[in-house]
Design a protein around this motif. Structure first.
Motif, PDB file in Angstrom:
ATOM      1  N   THR A   1       0.612  -1.447  -0.061  1.00 55.39           N
ATOM      2  CA  THR A   1       0.085  -0.074   0.002  1.00 55.39           C
ATOM      3  C   THR A   1       0.810   0.709   0.245  1.00 55.39           C
ATOM      4  OG1 THR A   1      -1.576  -0.873   1.195  1.00 55.39           O
ATOM      5  CG2 THR A   1      -1.999   1.537   1.275  1.00 55.39           C
ATOM      6  N   ALA A   2       2.352   1.129   0.860  1.00 51.54           N
ATOM      7  CA  ALA A   2       2.958   2.931   0.933  1.00 51.54           C
ATOM      8  C   ALA A   2       3.505   2.654  -0.141  1.00 51.54           C
ATOM      9  CB  ALA A   2       3.742   2.108   1.597  1.00 51.54           C
ATOM     10  N   VAL A   3       4.042   1.601  -1.222  1.00 50.70           N
ATOM     11  CA  VAL A   3       4.783   1.668  -2.223  1.00 50.70           C
ATOM     12  C   VAL A   3       4.130   2.183  -3.546  1.00 50.70           C
ATOM     13  CG1 VAL A   3       6.168   0.163  -4.055  1.00 50.70           C
ATOM     14  CG2 VAL A   3       6.388   0.049  -1.289  1.00 50.70           C
ATOM     15  N   ARG A   4       2.577   1.268  -3.127  1.00 52.70           N
ATOM     16  CA  ARG A   4       1.457   1.591  -4.435  1.00 52.70           C
ATOM     17  C   ARG A   4       2.430   1.307  -6.082  1.00 52.70           C
ATOM     18  NH1 ARG A   4      -2.757   2.058  -3.050  1.00 52.70           N
ATOM     19  NH2 ARG A   4      -3.577   2.688  -5.007  1.00 52.70           N
ATOM     20  N   PRO A   5       3.166  -0.105  -6.231  1.00 49.54           N
ATOM     21  CA  PRO A   5       3.414  -0.345  -7.597  1.00 49.54           C
ATOM     22  C   PRO A   5       2.512  -0.622  -8.413  1.00 49.54           C
ATOM     23  CG  PRO A   5       3.405  -2.432  -6.334  1.00 49.54           C
ATOM     24  CD  PRO A   5       2.788  -1.434  -5.254  1.00 49.54           C
ATOM     25  N   GLU A   6       3.412  -0.625  -9.523  1.00 50.22           N
ATOM     26  CA  GLU A   6       2.175  -0.890 -10.681  1.00 50.22           C
ATOM     27  C   GLU A   6       2.334  -2.600 -11.659  1.00 50.22           C
ATOM     28  OE1 GLU A   6       2.527   3.511 -10.810  1.00 50.22           O
ATOM     29  OE2 GLU A   6       3.947   1.411 -11.284  1.00 50.22           O
ATOM     30  N   ALA A   7       3.376  -3.378 -10.926  1.00 47.78           N
ATOM     31  CA  ALA A   7       4.059  -4.868 -10.387  1.00 47.78           C
ATOM     32  C   ALA A   7       4.256  -4.838  -9.865  1.00 47.78           C
ATOM     33  CB  ALA A   7       3.950  -4.749 -12.349  1.00 47.78           C
ATOM     34  N   VAL A   8       3.782  -6.374  -9.084  1.00 46.17           N
ATOM     35  CA  VAL A   8       4.982  -7.435  -7.784  1.00 46.17           C
ATOM     36  C   VAL A   8       5.447  -8.082  -8.815  1.00 46.17           C
ATOM     37  CG1 VAL A   8       4.397  -7.880  -6.517  1.00 46.17           C
ATOM     38  CG2 VAL A   8       3.351  -6.126  -6.698  1.00 46.17           C
ATOM     39  N   ILE A   9       6.382  -8.553  -8.457  1.00 44.18           N
ATOM     40  CA  ILE A   9       7.139 -10.465  -9.082  1.00 44.18           C
ATOM     41  C   ILE A   9       7.440 -10.527  -7.985  1.00 44.18           C
ATOM     42  CG2 ILE A   9       8.623 -10.696 -10.336  1.00 44.18           C
ATOM     43  CD1 ILE A   9       8.942  -8.585 -12.160  1.00 44.18           C
ATOM     44  N   GLY A  10       6.454 -11.690  -7.741  1.00 43.46           N
ATOM     45  CA  GLY A  10       6.956 -12.257  -6.592  1.00 43.46           C
ATOM     46  C   GLY A  10       7.571 -14.043  -6.566  1.00 43.46           C
ATOM     47  N   THR A  11       9.333 -13.412  -5.963  1.00 44.00           N
ATOM     48  CA  THR A  11      10.034 -14.774  -6.270  1.00 44.00           C
ATOM     49  C   THR A  11      10.939 -15.280  -4.382  1.00 44.00           C
ATOM     50  OG1 THR A  11      11.829 -12.952  -5.595  1.00 44.00           O
ATOM     51  CG2 THR A  11      11.115 -13.456  -7.944  1.00 44.00           C
ATOM     52  N   PRO A  12       9.899 -15.112  -3.403  1.00 41.34           N
ATOM     53  CA  PRO A  12      10.348 -15.633  -2.142  1.00 41.34           C
ATOM     54  C   PRO A  12      10.223 -17.298  -1.883  1.00 41.34           C
ATOM     55  CG  PRO A  12       8.535 -14.006  -1.891  1.00 41.34           C
ATOM     56  CD  PRO A  12       8.658 -14.641  -3.069  1.00 41.34           C
ATOM     57  N   TYR A  13      10.846 -17.718  -1.833  1.00 37.26           N
ATOM     58  CA  TYR A  13      11.111 -18.892  -1.581  1.00 37.26           C
ATOM     59  C   TYR A  13      11.995 -19.573   0.357  1.00 37.26           C
ATOM     60  CZ  TYR A  13      15.046 -21.076  -3.657  1.00 37.26           C
ATOM     61  OH  TYR A  13      15.612 -21.649  -3.482  1.00 37.26           O
ATOM     62  N   ARG A  14      11.128 -20.580   0.445  1.00 39.04           N
ATOM     63  CA  ARG A  14      12.294 -21.138   1.556  1.00 39.04           C
ATOM     64  C   ARG A  14      11.384 -22.512   1.286  1.00 39.04           C
ATOM     65  NH1 ARG A  14      12.096 -18.603   6.985  1.00 39.04           N
ATOM     66  NH2 ARG A  14      13.341 -16.859   5.808  1.00 39.04           N
ATOM     67  N   TYR A  15      12.448 -23.248   0.900  1.00 38.86           N
ATOM     68  CA  TYR A  15      12.147 -24.843   0.289  1.00 38.86           C
ATOM     69  C   TYR A  15      11.592 -25.248   1.707  1.00 38.86           C
ATOM     70  CZ  TYR A  15      13.604 -29.426  -1.572  1.00 38.86           C
ATOM     71  OH  TYR A  15      13.606 -30.434  -1.785  1.00 38.86           O
ATOM     72  N   ASP A  16      12.411 -25.489   3.297  1.00 39.90           N
ATOM     73  CA  ASP A  16      11.503 -26.445   3.980  1.00 39.90           C
ATOM     74  C   ASP A  16      10.312 -25.258   4.950  1.00 39.90           C
ATOM     75  OD1 ASP A  16      13.616 -24.820   5.047  1.00 39.90           O
ATOM     76  OD2 ASP A  16      14.315 -26.818   6.569  1.00 39.90           O
ATOM     77  N   ASP A  17      10.005 -24.401   4.391  1.00 36.71           N
ATOM     78  CA  ASP A  17       8.889 -23.616   5.212  1.00 36.71           C
ATOM     79  C   ASP A  17       7.886 -23.352   4.515  1.00 36.71           C
ATOM     80  OD1 ASP A  17       7.753 -21.701   6.260  1.00 36.71           O
ATOM     81  OD2 ASP A  17       9.660 -20.782   7.663  1.00 36.71           O
ATOM     82  N   TRP A  18       6.879 -23.869   4.741  1.00 35.93           N
ATOM     83  CA  TRP A  18       4.924 -23.926   3.518  1.00 35.93           C
ATOM     84  C   TRP A  18       4.985 -22.507   3.935  1.00 35.93           C
ATOM     85  CZ3 TRP A  18       2.349 -27.015   1.685  1.00 35.93           C
ATOM     86  CH2 TRP A  18       1.015 -26.596   1.359  1.00 35.93           C
ATOM     87  N   ALA A  19       5.201 -21.444   5.133  1.00 37.45           N
ATOM     88  CA  ALA A  19       4.303 -20.080   5.580  1.00 37.45           C
ATOM     89  C   ALA A  19       5.380 -19.196   4.517  1.00 37.45           C
ATOM     90  CB  ALA A  19       5.021 -20.254   7.047  1.00 37.45           C
ATOM     91  N   VAL A  20       6.406 -19.958   3.969  1.00 35.08           N
ATOM     92  CA  VAL A  20       6.885 -18.717   3.197  1.00 35.08           C
ATOM     93  C   VAL A  20       6.098 -18.652   1.949  1.00 35.08           C
ATOM     94  CG1 VAL A  20       9.327 -17.823   2.402  1.00 35.08           C
ATOM     95  CG2 VAL A  20       9.029 -18.348   5.029  1.00 35.08           C
TER      96      VAL A  20
END
Length: 270
Positions: free
Chosen positions: A59-78
């Motif tokens: 909300t603060a950044v208000r981007p026109e586009a978002v690229i989602g790359t995060p992951y953690r191999y053994d972490d469902w929550a992430v």
């Protein structure tokens, strides 16, 4: 354009940031523990498992586009919950979303997987990536879901694993086939999808299907290392339940994108 890269301190996220900054875009990149080391990126710390924090940042950044790359191999929550939080926040501000998925959500088979093949995960990480896709598609049907494979390039974990196996410090699977893709090619392809109207899954991987052991031999040849000491194993011998043959058919991406997805044989022998 303001581009938000979630997971900008990762191997792929950092390359996406470098290319976007070079193209003159304003780039905001998030990190959790390791800092963002790309000049020109506005770095913001973010815990993707905290839904309120994700919404507040987007909300603060208000981007026109978002690229989602995060992951953690053994972490469902992430991997799963985090992807859902990012998708929800992006949809709230009307941002275009490109979500990075994985071939790990397939079980493996001799024939290639097309773009729209339903997930058939057989291990926890694959299940988390499948759940992430399901959440993203439910929240934002217009999002692009990039299914990719092993990401190679200087500094990649995959290349380092090969070096470790060649030194006898690790073992490479002989029965686990993937379609490696260069990080530079993948980042360029992802950025091409930002202004595009593609929605849903899209395979974006290299054209060569090689085993991890074959990848190790290619690294040995490129770096002039004697492969005689390379350690190998199989899934059955390791006692691990993992996908074996996972070939992604990236024909559609090759026709849709200007970026040429080079095969790992070309990358490591040129």
């Amino acid at each position: 354009m303001t581009l938000l890269v979630v997971g900008a301190s990762g191997f792929l996220g950092a390359e996406i940031c470098r290319q976007a900054v070079a193209a003159g875009q304003r780039v905001v990149g998030t990190y959790h523990s390791a800092a963002v080391a790309v000049p020109g990126v506005e770095a913001r710390r973010l815990d993707v498992t905290d839904r309120s924090a994700v919404r507040a940042l987007v909300t603060a950044v208000r981007p026109e586009a978002v690229i989602g790359t995060p992951y953690r191999y053994d972490d469902w929550a992430v991997t799963a919950d985090g992807a859902a939080h990012v998708a929800y926040a992006a949809a709230e501000v009307g941002a275009r979303l490109v979500h990075l998925s994985s071939d790990a959500l397939h079980a493996g088979r001799p024939t290639p997987y097309p773009d729209d093949e339903p997930p058939t995960p057989i291990f926890p990480y694959g299940a988390a990536k499948a759940a992430a896709e399901t959440a993203v598609r439910a929240v934002d049907p217009g999002a692009a879901l990039v299914r990719t494979s092993l990401i190679v390039g200087e500094g990649s974990k995959q290349i380092q694993l090969c070096r470790d196996a060649l030194a006898g410090r690790a073992a490479l699977f002989t029965d686990e086939l993937r379609c490696p893709v260069d990080v530079v090619d993948l980042a360029a392809a992802v950025l091409e999808l930002v202004p595009a109207d593609h929605a849903g899954p899209l395979n974006v991987a290299g054209p060569d299907a090689v085993s991890r052991a074959e990848l190790g031999l290619l690294v040995a040849r490129r770096e002039g290392i004697d492969p005689a000491g390379m350690k190998t194993t199989t899934g059955a011998a390791s006692g691990l339940l993992r996908p074996t043959e996972v070939r992604l058919d990236s024909t559609r991406a090759a026709g849709l994108l200007r970026t040429r997805l080079r095969g790992v044989t070309e990358l490591l022998t040129s």
